[in-house]
Design a protein around this motif. Structure first.
Motif, PDB file in Angstrom:
ATOM      1  N   TYR A  59      -0.478  13.156  -8.442  1.00  0.00           N
ATOM      2  CA  TYR A  59       0.802  13.712  -8.014  1.00  0.00           C
ATOM      3  C   TYR A  59       1.915  12.671  -8.047  1.00  0.00           C
ATOM      4  CZ  TYR A  59      -2.475  17.191  -6.250  1.00  0.00           C
ATOM      5  OH  TYR A  59      -3.494  18.123  -6.147  1.00  0.00           O
ATOM      6  N   GLY A  60       1.614  11.490  -8.569  1.00  0.00           N
ATOM      7  CA  GLY A  60       2.615  10.446  -8.679  1.00  0.00           C
ATOM      8  C   GLY A  60       2.537   9.370  -7.627  1.00  0.00           C
ATOM      9  N   GLY A  61       1.527   9.444  -6.743  1.00  0.00           N
ATOM     10  CA  GLY A  61       1.385   8.440  -5.696  1.00  0.00           C
ATOM     11  C   GLY A  61       0.615   7.220  -6.161  1.00  0.00           C
ATOM     12  N   GLY A  62       0.379   6.306  -5.232  1.00  0.00           N
ATOM     13  CA  GLY A  62      -0.308   5.066  -5.570  1.00  0.00           C
ATOM     14  C   GLY A  62      -1.809   5.192  -5.648  1.00  0.00           C
ATOM     15  N   GLY A  63      -2.370   6.276  -5.125  1.00  0.00           N
ATOM     16  CA  GLY A  63      -3.800   6.505  -5.232  1.00  0.00           C
ATOM     17  C   GLY A  63      -4.654   5.687  -4.296  1.00  0.00           C
ATOM     18  N   ILE A  64      -4.035   5.017  -3.318  1.00  0.00           N
ATOM     19  CA  ILE A  64      -4.814   4.229  -2.357  1.00  0.00           C
ATOM     20  C   ILE A  64      -5.195   5.147  -1.205  1.00  0.00           C
ATOM     21  CG2 ILE A  64      -4.829   2.227  -0.829  1.00  0.00           C
ATOM     22  CD1 ILE A  64      -2.745   0.941  -2.648  1.00  0.00           C
ATOM     23  N   ASP A  65      -6.414   5.664  -1.251  1.00  0.00           N
ATOM     24  CA  ASP A  65      -6.811   6.693  -0.290  1.00  0.00           C
ATOM     25  C   ASP A  65      -7.566   6.142   0.915  1.00  0.00           C
ATOM     26  OD1 ASP A  65      -9.145   5.980  -1.518  1.00  0.00           O
ATOM     27  OD2 ASP A  65      -9.797   8.016  -2.009  1.00  0.00           O
ATOM     28  N   ASP A  66      -7.611   4.828   1.057  1.00  0.00           N
ATOM     29  CA  ASP A  66      -8.298   4.230   2.200  1.00  0.00           C
ATOM     30  C   ASP A  66      -7.385   4.294   3.427  1.00  0.00           C
ATOM     31  OD1 ASP A  66      -9.640   2.678   4.040  1.00  0.00           O
ATOM     32  OD2 ASP A  66      -9.137   0.778   3.067  1.00  0.00           O
ATOM     33  N   PRO A  67      -7.744   5.062   4.452  1.00  0.00           N
ATOM     34  CA  PRO A  67      -6.883   5.191   5.627  1.00  0.00           C
ATOM     35  C   PRO A  67      -6.589   3.872   6.325  1.00  0.00           C
ATOM     36  CG  PRO A  67      -8.557   6.900   5.620  1.00  0.00           C
ATOM     37  CD  PRO A  67      -8.928   5.930   4.537  1.00  0.00           C
ATOM     38  N   VAL A  68      -7.521   2.909   6.280  1.00  0.00           N
ATOM     39  CA  VAL A  68      -7.283   1.632   6.948  1.00  0.00           C
ATOM     40  C   VAL A  68      -6.099   0.916   6.301  1.00  0.00           C
ATOM     41  CG1 VAL A  68      -8.241  -0.647   7.475  1.00  0.00           C
ATOM     42  CG2 VAL A  68      -9.664   1.392   7.734  1.00  0.00           C
ATOM     43  N   THR A  69      -5.950   1.040   4.985  1.00  0.00           N
ATOM     44  CA  THR A  69      -4.806   0.434   4.304  1.00  0.00           C
ATOM     45  C   THR A  69      -3.510   1.020   4.832  1.00  0.00           C
ATOM     46  OG1 THR A  69      -6.128   0.091   2.311  1.00  0.00           O
ATOM     47  CG2 THR A  69      -3.744  -0.009   2.063  1.00  0.00           C
ATOM     48  N   SER A  70      -3.482   2.330   5.037  1.00  0.00           N
ATOM     49  CA  SER A  70      -2.290   2.968   5.596  1.00  0.00           C
ATOM     50  C   SER A  70      -1.993   2.445   7.000  1.00  0.00           C
ATOM     51  CB  SER A  70      -2.486   4.486   5.647  1.00  0.00           C
ATOM     52  OG  SER A  70      -2.570   5.034   4.353  1.00  0.00           O
ATOM     53  N   LEU A  71      -3.039   2.170   7.768  1.00  0.00           N
ATOM     54  CA  LEU A  71      -2.847   1.643   9.112  1.00  0.00           C
ATOM     55  C   LEU A  71      -2.228   0.251   9.068  1.00  0.00           C
ATOM     56  CD1 LEU A  71      -6.231   2.735  10.764  1.00  0.00           C
ATOM     57  CD2 LEU A  71      -4.039   3.939  10.774  1.00  0.00           C
TER      58      LEU A  71
END
Length: 392
Positions: A59-71
């Motif tokens: 969908y055009g995102g970065g594809g980093i699906d690891d929730p810890v990275t988002s934290l």
């Protein structure tokens, strides 16, 4: 157990920290004072992917699906300024709703709009109402079907990006007699559509750089295909209340990490001040009363982070929150942020109470983390029910 971050996690953490240090902190006081929306900073963050790194690549995102990275990113941005961080990440909640509930066609239609690096668009999520806060089953906003359209009527309250967003996800009741079961979500992708307007913009105690306003709908007509999750009987149908619960369950650890960012900012500032402030012939950090307070601050922050990372790890591994683990993180981190910022003010004494020093702002910012996306009392209710059900 392995607490070491991956190389990719360290890199994006460093990127977020540098952005917070160079772009956010220098302008935090200005936006706190003026309550303007920090468009310039949001657009810069969007350009380098800090707003979209966690969205799927398709969908055009970065594809980093690891929730810890988002934290990690959430903590660093809030360390810079919680209000600006909310402005930067405000689209995550409506995006989470689209990801949790949307059909494949809906995801393909709306997520790329939020991911275009050359055209910064923002989203908003409308769940809370003037008379429906913690008790979301009492939603008064209504939706009725008329042919190929739904007609929405009602008012949403305390909406981040409300009225200025390009995409609004709005929860409304199709049948109030069914409570939660009668709730569905709808997408309004034109803020200039007839009947849709922004009500009062709130003046807030903290997180003042974020835009918070009422959203008013008066006979707003949207196509049937804008019902998020589709219609009952569709192959990909997701009931509105299930989607809302999934959305909130997934976002609570992110709220916790932002609270940790505020607490860490206050702790670091207080520690630096305590090392330099001389009283009774030595730095106040050498006085036990101050030293023990700093020790408690550091301990609580680490404990909150571990709870939050656990929740992120569970999400990544697909481990169900059976004991309210997401709520535990949000509850504890919010309380830690409030306690830590108040302690920081105490360590600075009179200086902590004046606007020349940033700790009073951090205390004002921290308070909302005991309130939004489920108050501390609601989190305790969720946790208590979970441990009562599972008996451990």
């Amino acid at each position: 157990m392995d607490f070491e971050l991956t190389r990719e996690q360290r890199e994006i953490q460093r990127l977020a920290h540098e952005f917070a240090e160079k772009e956010i902190r220098p302008k935090a006081a200005y936006y706190d004072e003026t309550e303007e929306f920090p468009w310039e900073i949001v657009k810069k963050a969007h350009k380098i992917g800090l707003t979209t790194f966690s969205y799927p690549e398709e969908y055009g995102g970065g594809g980093i699906d690891d929730p810890v990275t988002s934290l990690l990113v959430s903590e660093e941005l809030a360390w810079g300024c919680a209000g600006i961080a909310v402005a930067v990440s405000g689209s995550h909640l409506p995006a989470a709703a689209i990801m949790a509930m949307g059909t494949t066609r809906q995801k393909k239609k709306w997520l790329p709009i939020l991911c275009d690096p050359d055209n910064c668009k923002i989203g908003a999520m409308g769940l809370t109402e003037p008379g429906a806060g913690s008790d979301v089953s009492s939603i008064q906003t209504t939706a009725r079907r008329e042919g190929d359209h739904y007609v929405l009527n009602g008012t949403k309250q305390f909406i981040t990006n409300g009225g200025i967003a390009d995409i609004h996800v709005v929860f409304a009741s199709l049948d109030r007699s069914k409570g939660w079961g009668g709730v569905a979500a709808f997408i309004i992708d034109d803020k200039n559509i007839p009947g849709f307007s922004m009500g009062r913009k709130e003046r807030k105690m903290g997180v003042r750089a974020s835009h918070t306003a009422q959203v008013i709908m008066e006979d707003v007509r949207i196509p049937v295909e804008n019902r998020l999750g589709g219609e009952p009987g569709d192959q990909e149908y997701v009931p509105g209340y299930i989607g809302a619960l999934k959305m909130l369950e997934h976002t609570r650890p992110g709220v916790a990490s932002s609270a940790i960012g505020i607490a860490r900012a206050a702790y670091e500032y207080a520690l630096g001040y305590a090392k330099e402030r001389i009283q009774f012939g030595k730095p106040i950090v050498e006085h036990q009363a101050v030293a023990f307070k700093l020790a408690d601050m550091a301990t609580r922050i680490d404990a909150a982070r571990l709870l939050t990372w656990r929740a992120g790890w569970m999400r990544h591994k697909g481990v169900r929150f059976q004991r309210g683990e997401g709520s535990m993180a949000k509850l504890f981190a919010g309380d830690v942020a409030m306690a830590t910022t108040i302690d920081a003010i105490q360590i600075l004494g009179g200086y902590g109470y004046v606007k020349e020093y940033p700790v009073e702002k951090w205390a004002r910012d921290a308070k909302i983390y005991q309130i939004w996306e489920g108050t501390a009392e609601i989190q305790r209710m969720v946790i208590s029910r979970a441990i009562a059900k599972y008996g451990r």
